[in-house]
Motif scaffolding. Sequence first.
Motif, PDB file in Angstrom:
ATOM      1  N   MET A   1       0.835  -1.202   0.000  1.00 58.64           N
ATOM      2  CA  MET A   1       0.000   0.000   0.000  1.00 58.64           C
ATOM      3  C   MET A   1       0.866   1.247   0.000  1.00 58.64           C
ATOM      4  N   ALA A   2       1.937   1.238   0.789  1.00 57.62           N
ATOM      5  CA  ALA A   2       2.838   2.388   0.847  1.00 57.62           C
ATOM      6  C   ALA A   2       3.507   2.637  -0.498  1.00 57.62           C
ATOM      7  N   LEU A   3       3.951   1.579  -1.152  1.00 55.47           N
ATOM      8  CA  LEU A   3       4.601   1.718  -2.457  1.00 55.47           C
ATOM      9  C   LEU A   3       3.624   2.269  -3.491  1.00 55.47           C
TER      10      LEU A   3
ATOM     11  N   ALA B   1       1.577   6.763  -6.769  1.00 58.32           N
ATOM     12  CA  ALA B   1       0.454   7.620  -7.157  1.00 58.32           C
ATOM     13  C   ALA B   1       0.773   9.096  -6.943  1.00 58.32           C
ATOM     14  N   ALA B   2       1.633   9.372  -5.963  1.00 60.50           N
ATOM     15  CA  ALA B   2       2.016  10.755  -5.676  1.00 60.50           C
ATOM     16  C   ALA B   2       3.102  11.257  -6.614  1.00 60.50           C
ATOM     17  N   GLY B   3       3.571  10.370  -7.494  1.00 64.46           N
ATOM     18  CA  GLY B   3       4.626  10.763  -8.418  1.00 64.46           C
ATOM     19  C   GLY B   3       6.004  10.754  -7.793  1.00 64.46           C
ATOM     20  N   GLY B   4       6.121  10.114  -6.654  1.00 68.33           N
ATOM     21  CA  GLY B   4       7.403  10.030  -5.962  1.00 68.33           C
ATOM     22  C   GLY B   4       7.206  10.158  -4.470  1.00 68.33           C
TER      23      GLY B   4
ATOM     24  N   GLU C   1      -6.373   7.165  -0.164  1.00 62.83           N
ATOM     25  CA  GLU C   1      -5.968   8.211  -1.090  1.00 62.83           C
ATOM     26  C   GLU C   1      -5.476   9.406  -0.284  1.00 62.83           C
ATOM     27  N   ILE C   2      -4.433  10.049  -0.781  1.00 57.07           N
ATOM     28  CA  ILE C   2      -3.842  11.193  -0.090  1.00 57.07           C
ATOM     29  C   ILE C   2      -3.961  12.426  -0.981  1.00 57.07           C
TER      30      ILE C   2
ATOM     31  N   VAL D   1      -4.571  15.400   3.595  1.00 58.51           N
ATOM     32  CA  VAL D   1      -5.670  14.649   4.191  1.00 58.51           C
ATOM     33  C   VAL D   1      -5.664  13.223   3.646  1.00 58.51           C
ATOM     34  N   ALA D   2      -5.866  12.261   4.527  1.00 51.81           N
ATOM     35  CA  ALA D   2      -5.995  10.865   4.117  1.00 51.81           C
ATOM     36  C   ALA D   2      -7.469  10.521   4.008  1.00 51.81           C
TER      37      ALA D   2
END
Length: 259
Positions: A44-46, A51-54, A148-149, A153-154
């Motif tokens: 999930m972390a990966l 998804a955040a682009g890095g 989703e971040i 906010v999560a």
Amino acid sequence: MKVVVCVKQIPDPAIPGELLPDTGTLNRDDKLILDESDSYGVEMALQLAEAAGGGQVSLVSMAPRSETSGLRTALAMGADDAVLISDDALAGSDALGTAKVLGAAIAGLEADLVLAGVESSDGYTGTVPEMIAGVMGLPSVTFAKHIEIADGVASVQRQTEAGYDQVECALPAVVSVTAGVVEPRYPSFKGIMAAKKKPVDAKDLSALGIDAASVGVAGARQETVEVTDAPEREAGEIITDEGDAHANIVEFLTELKVI
């Protein structure tokens, strides 16, 4: 974005477990492996970092004998680095003692999000992630099936018996990930080779500023008072079908209140 994942290294479940006779705790003298429950948190972390682009994915683990076998597996999946807390005084720590140690290690990492499995495969207390949030003073969301971040906010889909609740909380936060909600990637050969060179920062209790008397057996608020063998299974009732076997089976299930 920086995501920290709590990972536990456990005795191989394929090998019959053994309890230490003097303490009643699990023998951890053999090689330890990555707990499958925590592999979902790593995945999930990966995915969140991608998804955040890095972003950076760091691991935190508490294990005896400076064991890193399980950590290397998670690093081979794609995590960037790890912190390992190993100290003889940690033997026999309960859930709260474990949370204190992990929380102290995480506090120095400036994480935006902390992920963990719901419960370990060798302890099954299901309380450590919430305790980490408690000792760190962070919000906590449990049983996450999707995260989703955005904008600090999560947004979390929290699994329930009826489906899921949509929950939002400000970061930083601690979120426990339900097993089976993602498919953990297999470490590639390239990843395995790269994992050998990734940094693992080894710390003891003094480095975290934790009094040894507050953790381990000395600080534990729970103890194993007795270990007994499981009772042998009794022989089942054999019903010979003479045309009325179905009635006997229905009567038997009725007595058990199954029907």
